[in-house]
Design an enzyme around this catalytic site. Structure first.
Site, short mmCIF file in Angstrom:
data_model
loop_
_atom_site.label_atom_id
_atom_site.label_comp_id
_atom_site.label_asym_id
_atom_site.label_seq_id
_atom_site.Cartn_x
_atom_site.Cartn_y
_atom_site.Cartn_z
N ASP A 104 0.81 -1.21 0.00
CA ASP A 104 0.00 0.00 0.00
C ASP A 104 0.85 1.27 0.00
OD1 ASP A 104 -2.22 -1.56 0.06
OD2 ASP A 104 -3.00 -0.80 1.97
N HIS A 256 3.86 -2.33 3.23
CA HIS A 256 3.88 -0.96 2.71
C HIS A 256 5.21 -0.68 2.01
CE1 HIS A 256 0.79 -0.81 5.88
NE2 HIS A 256 0.23 0.18 5.17
#
Length: 767
Positions: A104, A256
């Site tokens: 993400d 991430h």
């Protein structure tokens, strides 16, 4: 008794230069529009940059612990992939021994390429949920990502929580990200992951309508089974452990590649991949999970979704089976990707170009802001220090220019349609404490100016007044006519709307006791200062003009003798060829010419003249535009002064650079300060930006107060200064930009007449 001398004749047809000037005047409106467009473009670039950095809209979760009574239990208890095929909510789980690795918040220029390199080395695919603003800023990384075979999804454009956003905002976030993907990699996608989402059991009544709407638009919403919590930076071992599903369960794993320091993620990723492969896990994409589920049910996957760009051909991806490094390439794994075509493709490319401009422009503008800020502060410092020194030097008891100058002087008053003001001007001259002759040069007036001047002179008993009429030829020609007709060796020039105090002429001519002095600048004051526009100009005259003149006088490089009040040796004027018609700023032109001829130009602050400043914004624009453009013309005309040698070259060595820096370059770029202030207030820190702006205003206020003290002016007008900075100064910026555009495009203008009201009477009536 008033004597008159009239020269009349047939009016000549307009010259070629006058015709060209008329055509140029017709082009001024487009140039104004261009100036406004330049400022608008600058503002747009900064707004785009601020929006791309996701500093507006709140990068935070706006909801807490809402109920989920409206969410079907099958969704809350289902798998991490949510679809709405056929209008029915359906979830898909990741098969056993399968990992759908997702990232993400990217792309990030530091960490995303490292993640891609690790994935490629280990022959592992992943799905990246990208923030549209980051895609716009780093399109090359996204292109590499797609070409490498990884899958991409939408993580909104500004990383905003969509739960409380309007439908229009939700659509905008999705559409803008699709455009960014189209411009960066030529694709659109059907995958979506909401910021701040986790497992499906966290869906609540606020977010559920968003997922339903996006599902109806053809999007597949993706959640997680296992969260590595790498954003907490718990350590490499914990990231690996937390990302590992229990037993042989399959999982959509969240990591991430952006949003902060991801060094631990980079170190943990290869260890995690090796660990899961050793346990017999297969890595795939979200599309790969859906393919396995649909194939298991005997259905084929078309990848077509409503509401998004249809695919003209899927892109390739990679996958591994049974933990082996065998690459399987299949078109179906990239079913979420669709070829961007038509308007979507071109709009996306336009967005990428616009963002690239903003990305490169902001650093350049930041450097420019720093330079302008230093120059502005430096100018304030120079003005205050040198003005104080000038004041102390000129007001010493023993200071003097030499023997008092008592001989008569000629006062030249060029007048064009000055019926409202000419009587007041002559009345003020009738009270002069110094012997004078007055020459009124009527430059082809059509309102009876010459008759009014004769009648006023007669009524005042002035026998020292001559009225000369000429065909309309412009102010420089009128002044030259007056100089030729003058009988005195010193000539004082003033405007037809200006009034002198009784001691003005006497104070103005005393510097001519020094034989090196060729011209003297007086102290021009705004007479109609009791209006808002007048008060703004009053502040500008006291601070921006007269404080400047003290500085330039001390440096011996005075750039301008004001048209409202100036005195010259007649021989010096004739030596340099008189007032030139080459520029619109004949006063600046002749002042520089005087310097180059070896004459000294000084400032006499005690010689005060009261002039009528423009009373409307339109007239103010016209006047300042002429001044600015004329100054540029004069500087360009005398550009060779930069190489002048000896004392006559001082203006070129000192004055020319200062005028160019302080009166052209710095003001042209000064809007950066205001634009960046607004940018900082909106996108960065409102309080800090406001305090910085107030600090700059305080510095200017201190300088203005000191200037008012030197000129013994009333401080109450300084109350208008904050408003002046917000409104008046912005207009002056546009005027200067307009002038620069005109100069660059080669336009020419004639001397423009301002409408007068005659409200500036005798000096005694001015407060």
């Amino acid at each position: 008794m008033t004597t008159t001398h009239t020269t009349r004749g047939r009016r000549r047809a307009p010259s070629r230069m006058q015709r060209a000037a008329g055509k140029a005047a017709a082009l001024q409106k487009p140039r104004v529009i261009l100036a406004l467009l330049l400022l608008l473009g600058l503002t747009s670039v900064m707004l785009l940059d601020g929006y791309l950095r996701a500093e507006v809209g709140g990068d935070q979760r706006v909801r807490t612990g809402a109920s989920s009574s409206k969410v079907p239990d099958s969704v809350l208890d289902g798998g991490p992939i949510l679809t709405f095929r056929g209008g029915k909510a359906t979830t898909v789980s990741v098969p056993k021994k399968t990992i759908a690795l997702t990232f993400d918040d990217g792309p990030n220029p530091t960490y995303t390429p490292q993640v891609l390199k690790i994935l490629e080395e280990n022959d592992v695919p992943a799905t990246f949920f990208l923030v549209g603003s980051m895609v716009s800023r780093y399109p090359g990384i996204v292109k590499d990502m797609v070409e490498q075979g990884d899958e991409v999804g939408i993580h909104t454009f500004t990383h905003v929580d969509l739960s409380y956003q309007s439908t229009a905002r939700v659509d905008r976030e999705m559409e803008q990200t699709q455009l960014a993907l189209a411009g960066a990699a030529g694709i659109t996608t059907t995958l979506f992951r909401a910021p701040y989402s986790s497992e499906t059991d966290a869906i609540d009544n606020y977010s559920w309508p968003v997922y339903k709407k996006l599902g109806q638009d053809g999007y597949t919403s993706v959640f997680v089974d296992t969260d590595s919590d790498d954003w907490k930076k718990p350590g490499v071992s914990k990231i690996v452990d937390w990302a590992t599903p229990k037993g042989t369960s399959g999982a959509a794993v969240l990591m991430h590649d952006a949003g902060g320091d991801r060094e631990q993620t980079i170190e943990a990723l290869p260890k995690y991949i090796k660990k899961m492969k050793a346990k017999g896990y297969t890595f795939t994409t979200i599309s790969g999970v859906m393919e396995k589920q649909n194939t298991g049910n005997g259905r084929a996957v078309t990848g077509t979704a409503t509401g998004v760009q249809p695919g003209a051909g899927a892109l390739n991806s990679r996958g591994t089976q049974g933990g082996s490094a065998t690459r399987q390439v299949t078109d179906r794994l990239q079913a979420a990707h669709h070829q961007a075509t038509g308007a979507t493709l071109y709009e996306g490319k336009a967005l990428i170009v616009a963002v690239a401009v903003a990305e490169y422009a902001l650093p350049v503008l930041s450097v420019g802001l720093m330079i302008v800020g230093v120059a502005v502060m430096g100018r304030f410092g120079m003005m205050v220090v040198l003005a104080r020194r000038h004041y102390r030097q000129r007001n010493r008891r023993r200071f003097g220019w030499g023997p008092p100058v008592t001989r008569p002087v000629s006062v030249i008053v060029p007048a064009y349609n000055e019926k409202e003001c000419i009587a007041n001007t002559l009345q003020s001259l009738s009270r002069s404490a110094h012997p004078i002759e007055v020459i009124v040069v009527d430059d082809g007036s059509t309102d009876g100016t010459s008759e009014i001047a004769r009648e006023a002179a007669y009524a005042l008993g002035m026998t020292n007044v001559r009225v000369i009429r000429q065909e309309n030829a412009g102010k420089p020609a009128a002044l030259n006519n007056g100089v030729r007709s003058a009988s005195c060796d010193i000539v004082v020039m003033m405007d037809g709307d200006t009034v002198f105090e009784p001691d003005t002429v006497r104070s103005l001519v005393q510097p001519f006791a020094d034989p090196e002095v060729g011209a003297v600048a007086g102290n021009a004051k705004v007479g109609n200062r009791n209006t808002v526009i007048g008060a703004w100009q009053h502040i500008e005259y006291v601070m921006g003009f007269n404080l400047d003149r003290r500085m330039y006088d001390l440096l011996r490089c005075m750039p301008t003798i004001p048209g409202a009040i100036g005195a010259f040796r007649r021989e010096a004027v004739l030596q340099v060829g008189g007032m030139s018609e080459d520029t619109l700023a004949e006063d600046t032109d002749i002042t520089i010419a005087m310097h180059r001829a070896g004459w000294r130009v000084v400032y006499e602050e005690h010689a005060r003249a009261w002039t009528e400043a423009p009373g409307s914004l339109k007239q103010l624009w016209s006047q300042r535009y002429r001044w600015s453009y004329g100054t540029m013309q004069a500087l360009w005309k005398h550009r060779k002064s930069l190489t002048d040698k000896g004392p006559s070259g001082r203006f070129g060595r000192v004055g020319m650079p200062l005028v160019v820096i302080f009166q052209i370059v710095t003001p042209v770029f000064a809007p950066l300060i205001d634009v960046f202030t607004a940018y900082s207030m909106i996108f960065v820190d409102f309080t800090a930006a406001l305090l910085a702006w107030l600090a700059v205003l305080a510095v200017q206020l201190v300088c203005a107060a000191y200037a008012f003290r030197l000129d013994r002016e009333k401080y109450r007008y300084l109350l208008m200064m904050p408003l002046q900075q917000l409104a008046y100064r912005q207009m002056m910026y546009l005027v200067l930009i307009h002038s620069c555009i005109t100069a660059l495009t080669g336009g020419r203008l004639r001397w423009q007449k301002l409408k007068r009201t005659g409200e500036v009477g005798t000096p005694a009536g001015v407060s």
